[in-house]
Write a protein that holds these residues in place. Structure first.
Motif, PDB file in Angstrom:
ATOM      1  N   HIS A  45      -0.429  -3.407 -12.764  1.00  0.00           N
ATOM      2  CA  HIS A  45      -0.455  -3.087 -11.337  1.00  0.00           C
ATOM      3  C   HIS A  45       0.693  -3.833 -10.667  1.00  0.00           C
ATOM      4  N   GLY A  47       2.792  -4.442  -7.149  1.00  0.00           N
ATOM      5  CA  GLY A  47       2.662  -4.286  -5.712  1.00  0.00           C
ATOM      6  C   GLY A  47       4.010  -4.186  -5.035  1.00  0.00           C
ATOM      7  N   ALA A  49       5.779  -2.946  -0.841  1.00  0.00           N
ATOM      8  CA  ALA A  49       5.490  -2.546   0.543  1.00  0.00           C
ATOM      9  C   ALA A  49       6.202  -1.238   0.859  1.00  0.00           C
ATOM     10  N   ALA A  84      -3.209  -1.115  -2.152  1.00  0.00           N
ATOM     11  CA  ALA A  84      -3.379  -2.402  -2.829  1.00  0.00           C
ATOM     12  C   ALA A  84      -4.813  -2.892  -2.819  1.00  0.00           C
ATOM     13  N   ASP A  85      -5.565  -2.564  -1.769  1.00  0.00           N
ATOM     14  CA  ASP A  85      -6.935  -3.050  -1.674  1.00  0.00           C
ATOM     15  C   ASP A  85      -7.973  -2.010  -2.094  1.00  0.00           C
ATOM     16  N   TRP A  87      -8.071   0.142  -5.469  1.00  0.00           N
ATOM     17  CA  TRP A  87      -7.628   0.699  -6.753  1.00  0.00           C
ATOM     18  C   TRP A  87      -8.452   1.910  -7.156  1.00  0.00           C
TER      19      TRP A  87
END
Length: 129
Positions: A45, A47, A49, A84-85, A87
């Motif tokens: 995963h 991350g 922006a 991101a919060d 999945w």
């Protein structure tokens, strides 16, 4: 105190078996599986922006394609994008439709038109232009 000779009379060889009986075999057995485990798939995963979901999708596709060029063993068709919060809300990045000869479409998910197999000049199939 217990007499070991009495146990030997009831079950000959039982006491000798507990002591090893002169065998040089290890007490702990080897692994039950003789062959190594088959490879399993794992997920990384990463991350980043982005201003909005459409931009995030474009960036994710670009990152996945770039990584697959550097590391061909990556399963590009399994790439997904999620907040991101959350999945559990992952969406596939690539189509992955199976063609007539077992090849998979390497185009982005929800693409319009024809399906194409990976590679230059890949086989096309389906309803398209």
């Amino acid at each position: 105190m217990r007499d070991e000779r009495a146990a030997e009379r009831r079950r000959p060889g039982a006491v000798a078996g507990l002591r090893g009986g002169g065998r040089e075999e290890p007490l702990i057995g080897g692994p039950r599986r003789a062959a190594p485990r088959p490879p399993r798939f794992f997920t990384v995963h990463l991350g980043f922006a982005a201003a909005e979901p459409a931009v995030a999708r474009e960036l994710a596709v670009a990152y996945a394609e770039a990584l697959s060029l550097l590391r061909p063993e990556l399963a590009l068709g399994a790439a997904a994008l999620s907040p991101a919060d959350a999945w559990h809300r992952a969406e596939r990045l690539f189509c992955g439709a199976v063609g007539p000869d077992g090849e998979r479409c390497a185009d982005v998910a929800d693409h319009p038109g024809f399906h194409h197999a990976p590679g230059p000049g890949g086989l096309g199939w389906g309803d398209g232009d």
